[in-house]
Design an enzyme around this catalytic site. Structure first.
Site, short mmCIF file in Angstrom:
data_model
loop_
_atom_site.label_atom_id
_atom_site.label_comp_id
_atom_site.label_asym_id
_atom_site.label_seq_id
_atom_site.Cartn_x
_atom_site.Cartn_y
_atom_site.Cartn_z
N ARG A 53 49.86 38.52 15.74
CA ARG A 53 50.40 38.27 17.08
C ARG A 53 49.23 38.01 18.04
O ARG A 53 48.13 38.56 17.85
CB ARG A 53 51.17 39.49 17.60
CG ARG A 53 52.46 39.76 16.88
CD ARG A 53 53.53 38.72 17.24
NE ARG A 53 54.79 38.99 16.58
CZ ARG A 53 55.10 38.63 15.35
NH1 ARG A 53 54.22 37.96 14.60
NH2 ARG A 53 56.28 38.92 14.82
N ASP B 221 33.15 38.09 35.57
CA ASP B 221 32.53 37.62 34.32
C ASP B 221 31.17 38.22 34.00
O ASP B 221 30.70 38.13 32.88
CB ASP B 221 32.39 36.09 34.37
CG ASP B 221 33.74 35.40 34.40
OD1 ASP B 221 34.74 36.03 34.00
OD2 ASP B 221 33.80 34.24 34.86
N ARG C 175 50.73 45.51 12.59
CA ARG C 175 50.42 44.12 12.90
C ARG C 175 48.92 43.91 13.17
O ARG C 175 48.20 44.84 13.49
CB ARG C 175 51.17 43.68 14.15
CG ARG C 175 52.57 43.26 13.86
CD ARG C 175 53.29 42.90 15.12
NE ARG C 175 54.67 42.55 14.81
CZ ARG C 175 55.67 42.64 15.66
NH1 ARG C 175 55.46 43.08 16.89
NH2 ARG C 175 56.89 42.31 15.31
N ASP D 233 28.55 31.89 40.49
CA ASP D 233 27.44 30.92 40.50
C ASP D 233 27.77 29.65 41.27
O ASP D 233 26.91 29.08 41.94
CB ASP D 233 26.96 30.61 39.07
CG ASP D 233 28.07 30.05 38.19
OD1 ASP D 233 29.25 30.22 38.55
OD2 ASP D 233 27.75 29.45 37.16
N ARG E 178 41.80 40.32 36.67
CA ARG E 178 41.11 40.15 37.95
C ARG E 178 41.63 41.08 39.02
O ARG E 178 41.01 41.25 40.07
CB ARG E 178 41.35 38.74 38.46
CG ARG E 178 40.44 37.78 37.85
CD ARG E 178 40.28 36.62 38.78
NE ARG E 178 39.38 35.71 38.15
CZ ARG E 178 39.33 34.43 38.38
NH1 ARG E 178 40.14 33.91 39.24
NH2 ARG E 178 38.47 33.69 37.76
N GLY F 134 37.94 50.15 19.94
CA GLY F 134 37.78 50.23 18.49
C GLY F 134 38.28 48.98 17.79
O GLY F 134 39.04 49.06 16.82
N ASP G 215 28.30 37.13 34.74
CA ASP G 215 27.45 36.08 34.18
C ASP G 215 26.35 35.60 35.15
O ASP G 215 25.96 34.45 35.12
CB ASP G 215 28.31 34.87 33.74
CG ASP G 215 29.16 34.33 34.87
OD1 ASP G 215 29.19 34.94 35.95
OD2 ASP G 215 29.80 33.27 34.68
N THR H 8 32.24 38.45 40.85
CA THR H 8 32.95 37.76 39.76
C THR H 8 33.13 38.77 38.63
O THR H 8 32.25 39.60 38.40
CB THR H 8 32.17 36.53 39.26
OG1 THR H 8 32.74 36.11 38.02
CG2 THR H 8 30.70 36.79 39.05
N ARG I 14 38.78 27.50 46.44
CA ARG I 14 37.83 26.57 45.82
C ARG I 14 37.90 25.31 46.68
O ARG I 14 38.99 24.81 46.93
CB ARG I 14 38.21 26.29 44.37
CG ARG I 14 38.28 27.59 43.54
CD ARG I 14 38.20 27.33 42.07
NE ARG I 14 38.64 28.50 41.31
CZ ARG I 14 37.81 29.40 40.78
NH1 ARG I 14 36.51 29.29 40.90
NH2 ARG I 14 38.30 30.42 40.10
N SER I 15 36.77 24.87 47.19
CA SER I 15 36.78 23.75 48.13
C SER I 15 35.99 22.56 47.60
O SER I 15 34.76 22.59 47.53
CB SER I 15 36.17 24.23 49.47
OG SER I 15 35.91 23.12 50.30
N ARG J 163 34.64 32.69 29.61
CA ARG J 163 34.52 31.34 29.04
C ARG J 163 33.13 31.10 28.48
O ARG J 163 32.95 30.49 27.45
CB ARG J 163 34.81 30.31 30.13
CG ARG J 163 36.02 29.52 29.78
CD ARG J 163 36.44 28.52 30.81
NE ARG J 163 37.81 28.78 31.16
CZ ARG J 163 38.27 28.83 32.40
NH1 ARG J 163 37.48 28.63 33.41
NH2 ARG J 163 39.53 29.06 32.62
N VAL K 230 29.67 44.92 54.94
CA VAL K 230 28.99 43.93 55.81
C VAL K 230 29.43 44.15 57.25
O VAL K 230 28.59 44.24 58.17
CB VAL K 230 29.31 42.48 55.35
CG1 VAL K 230 28.85 41.46 56.38
CG2 VAL K 230 28.65 42.19 54.00
N GLY L 157 36.67 32.63 42.32
CA GLY L 157 37.67 33.59 41.84
C GLY L 157 37.51 34.92 42.53
O GLY L 157 36.40 35.38 42.75
#
Ligand code: ATP
Length: 324
Positions: A248, A128, A163, A103, A257, A186, A130, A126, A72-73, A172, A23, A11
């Site tokens: 809702r 995430d 609401r 990862d 992203r 908040g 993670d 990423t 993604r391969s 995830r 780089v 991603g």
């Protein structure tokens, strides 16, 4: 090191461009050729490359996404695919590879390194957050700001119509985005995969806030939260148990992203990009370049992939104090 390859995989995340730029320019600084690989590991298989000069990476530090494109391969997951990818390495005379990704990308990079004896260094890219061994991954800070801004806007509607909004954010397996944006906007409750808040506790919390006179409520829910089966079912359950609530759902999705990287992510991309090249020059390999307490640090790729990341549970406690 005469030629260093760089690719972005998995991603995309804001800040990847800053790392690519760093780089390329660090290579130029040390008089090393820099080969950009287009579309991640798939581009490596297809020999889709372009030489990156100092000027090739101008005007990208402020742009979201990745200027080298990502992919993604599935082919790279096979031995045959990686053999083909190594042909590209040989043909282009690449001596070391910088992999910017999550990862999955590090797992692929590590297998490739061990199979073909090509030095690989990882940069955590990423949203995430993670990966073990870094307090921040590239793009995480920007995603927090994007989600916070979006939920602020949702709050305007929540207030105007009295609401209850369930806002789903990415995550995830990890609740970093939910926890921090929840505290920042908040939220009445923050639901994350790491802590299972039961439906009963959630309903009691909502009852309490209603009787305390709260008219609009926002609950931030991480994608991987297990309180409900998914955020829509959770909304149905709440409406069933508390018919007075008008519920809702808003799923923020991929907008988290995108966007121009924050100052933090641009600086992090620059620091990690420079360090990745300098590490390869110093014969270091199989490591991820991360950050901890403001200092750049290095973690073995195998640990970065397998190590457990921990959310700051103290923030959950503090969120509850804010909602008394
Ligand atoms: P994100 O966290 O954004 O999802 P990621 O790097 O974890 O990023 P993945 O889709 O899991 O994203 O992995 C990216 C690519 O890395 C895969 O498409 C594949 O090419 C390669 N990869 C992942 N796992 C393996 C593996 N076990 N062996 C070889 N290559 C792999």
């Amino acid at each position: 090191m005469k030629n260093i390859g760089v690719l972005t995989s998995g991603g995309d995340s804001p800040g990847m461009n800053s790392a690519i730029r760093a780089v390329a320019r660090t290579c130029a600084h040390y008089d090393i050729k820099c080969t950009g690989i287009v579309r991640g590991f798939q581009g490596l298989i297809e020999n889709n490359t372009k030489v990156l000069y100092t000027r090739s990476v101008r005007g990208i530090i402020n742009r979201g996404g990745t200027f080298l494109y990502s992919a993604r391969s599935d082919e790279f997951k096979t031995k045959e695919g990686r053999k083909q990818a190594f042909k590209t390495i040989k043909e282009n005379e690449i001596d070391g590879l910088v992999v910017i990704g999550g990862d999955g990308s590090f797992t692929g990079g590590l297998i490739f390194m061990e199979e073909h004896n090509i030095p690989v260094v990882g940069i955590p890219g990423t949203i995430d957050n993670d990966l073990y061994g870094t307090s921040h991954t590239l793009g995480y800070d920007t995603a927090l700001n994007t989600a916070t801004e979006a939920i602020d806007k949702i709050r305007d509607t929540a207030i105007s119509h009295h609401r209850l909004f369930l806002v789903e954010v990415m995550g995830r397996d990890a609740g970093f985005i939910a926890l921090n944006t929840g505290l920042a906007i908040g939220a009445q409750e923050i639901l994350i995969p790491e802590v299972n808040m039961s439906i009963d506790n959630l309903i009691n919390s909502l009852k309490r806030s209603k009787s305390a006179g709260k008219t609009s409520t926002i609950i931030v829910v991480a994608e991987g939260d297990k309180t409900g089966n998914n955020v829509f079912q959770l909304a149905d359950t709440i409406e069933e148990k508390l018919p007075r609530y008008e519920v809702r759902v808003s799923v923020l999705g991929h907008m988290q992203r995108g966007g121009s990287p924050s100052c933090f992510d641009r600086v992090l991309g620059t620091q990690t990009g420079i360090t990745a090249v300098e590490s390869l020059i110093n014969n270091e390999k199989g490591i991820m370049i991360g950050i901890n307490n403001g200092k750049i640090n290095k973690t073995e790729l195998s640990k970065a992939i397998k190590g457990k990341t921990k959310i700051n549970q103290e923030l959950l406690r503090m969120s509850k104090i804010m909602n008394t």
